[in-house]
Design a protein around this motif. Structure first.
Motif: not given
Ligand SMILES: [Zn+2]
Length: 429
Positions: A290-299, A367-374
């Motif tokens: 599956g396809t995914g899209v991520y935005a930054l999570s600061t936590r 949904h758009v997932d969030q992770a702390n990607f540099a």
């Protein structure tokens, strides 16, 4: 046991003053040490990687007339792996004319790199990581003057130059001890982009094909490499965005490793309005898809899948190999407020792109997932990371290999950006 043929001895002797020939008996004592050699030629810089079973001690110096870089590796023995290096130099390498190796003393291997132009060398070692053993990395950057001359077209060379001197942090801001200059922005409206974002000119979009060079990214079951797939998709996306009237840049447009902080710094230096990192996912289980899209999570990551991905993505700098990693999040209220508003815009951008991508492949999540990607840490540029499909899934690997899926993915990303930017314009009215 290393045997030098008569031809090799003659060849080494012909190299001249730099080499002295050591009796074969002395060579026999040391263990064969080099396990792999690689050369990654690119315009931005050429990298030579020597991989060995043990950590390497080295010295290096440059010589003029003709220009050469000499690297002496101590406690090492010339073996047939290292001897393949000369054949790996490509004729169109911008920096390297030729490489010669020899046993300089009983315990020292000498690598002589004949150069095509003045360079700024960075030589460093990397500890074992992922599938790599001990590495000695020799990066040949253009001289400062060449980097400066190239800056008008593309700030990458100058940024790499700054990076190699430790002047760029992992979040792309400059490492001078000060709080990075970010623009103050009003908080974003929940489902439309922030009306405060100034778009008085052609929007500038930076596309970031993940990985490159020494860092292949994910490798599919049939051997397809993420770094090549995502470069192809990014090039297609750029074509479409340019045709829509946007100004589009890429963080890399060749097979070269660019540190994460430099990618972000390039977007900031170009005053980008949007930053889109393009990847192909992988997981331990081949059924993940599956396809995914991520935005930054600061936590930190919002899901287990995101946590796994966060680790592997941020590992890129270790795998690709960087000498110094800028660090430390900057603590400032303005910085935090700006970043919070930027993340809200990133989520809106991500939803627009996910809607389009959902038309051509199953979504990994709704949904758009969030992770702390540099790579998403630019505090003032809405940034998303697109996982086009799972390279570790045999069915999706076939998709990623196909030109039609690459083109449709590119069209979907471009259409998502267009949808987001037209809302941004509406919000300002
Ligand atoms: Zn990736």
């Amino acid at each position: 046991m290393v045997k030098l043929t008569r031809r090799q001895i003659v060849r080494h002797a012909a190299v001249g003053l730099l080499f002295t020939i050591t009796p074969v008996a002395a060579l026999a004592k040391a263990a064969q040490q080099f396990v792999a050699v690689r050369i990654w030629p690119a315009n931005a810089y050429t990298r030579i990687t020597l991989e060995a079973a043990q950590a390497m001690k080295y010295k290096h110096f440059t010589l003029d007339n003709p220009a050469r870089l000499v690297v002496d590796i101590e406690g090492a023995t010339l073996n047939n792996v290292l001897q393949t290096i000369a054949a790996k130099v490509q004729r169109n390498d911008p920096y390297i004319a030729n490489i010669r190796v020899g046993q300089n003393t009983a315990t020292t291997v000498r690598v002589v790199i004949d150069l095509k132009q003045a360079i700024n060398p960075q030589v460093f070692t990397l500890a074992p990581v992922a599938n790599f053993r001990n590495r000695l990395v020799i990066d040949l950057y253009p001289s400062a003057a060449t980097a400066l001359a190239a800056e008008a077209d593309d700030p990458l060379m100058a940024l790499l130059n700054d990076y190699s001197k430790g002047k760029i942090r992992s979040d792309g801001t400059s490492n001078n001890g000060a709080v990075p200059p970010v623009k103050e922005r009003a908080p974003a409206i929940v489902d439309t982009p922030s009306p405060s974002r100034p778009l008085h000119r052609k929007p500038i979009i930076v596309l970031d094909p993940g990985h490159g060079g020494e860092d292949p990214g994910a490798i599919g079951p049939s051997g397809l490499r993420e770094k090549n797939v995502v470069l192809a998709i990014a090039r297609e996306t750029k074509k479409r965005l340019d045709a829509m009237g946007y100004k589009t840049y890429m963080t890399r447009n060749e097979d070269v490793f660019i540190p994460l902080g430099v990618r972000v710094a390039k977007a900031r230096s170009l005053k980008a309005d949007l930053f889109i990192s393009i990847h192909a996912d992988s997981f331990t289980s081949p059924s993940a898809r599956g396809t995914g899209v991520y935005a930054l999570s600061t936590r930190g990551a919002t899901s287990a899948a995101a946590r796994f991905l966060e680790q592997t993505q941020n590992n890129a700098d270790l795998i690709g190999g960087v000498q110094k990693v800028g660090n430390k999040n900057v603590d400032s209220t303005l910085f935090d407020m700006t970043q919070t508003a930027t993340i809200k815009d990133s989520l809106v951008l991500g939803r627009n792109v996910l809607n389009e991508l959902g038309k051509l492949n199953k979504l990994h999540k709704g949904h758009v997932d969030q992770a702390n990607f540099a790579v998403l840490r630019a505090p003032d540029i809405p940034s998303i990371l697109v996982e086009t499909a799972f390279l570790s899934n045999p069915t999706e690997e076939k998709l990623l290999a196909s030109s039609s899926f690459r083109q449709r993915s590119a069209a979907a990303i471009a259409n998502g950006v267009k949808a987001y930017l037209s809302k941004a314009v509406l919000a300002r009215r």
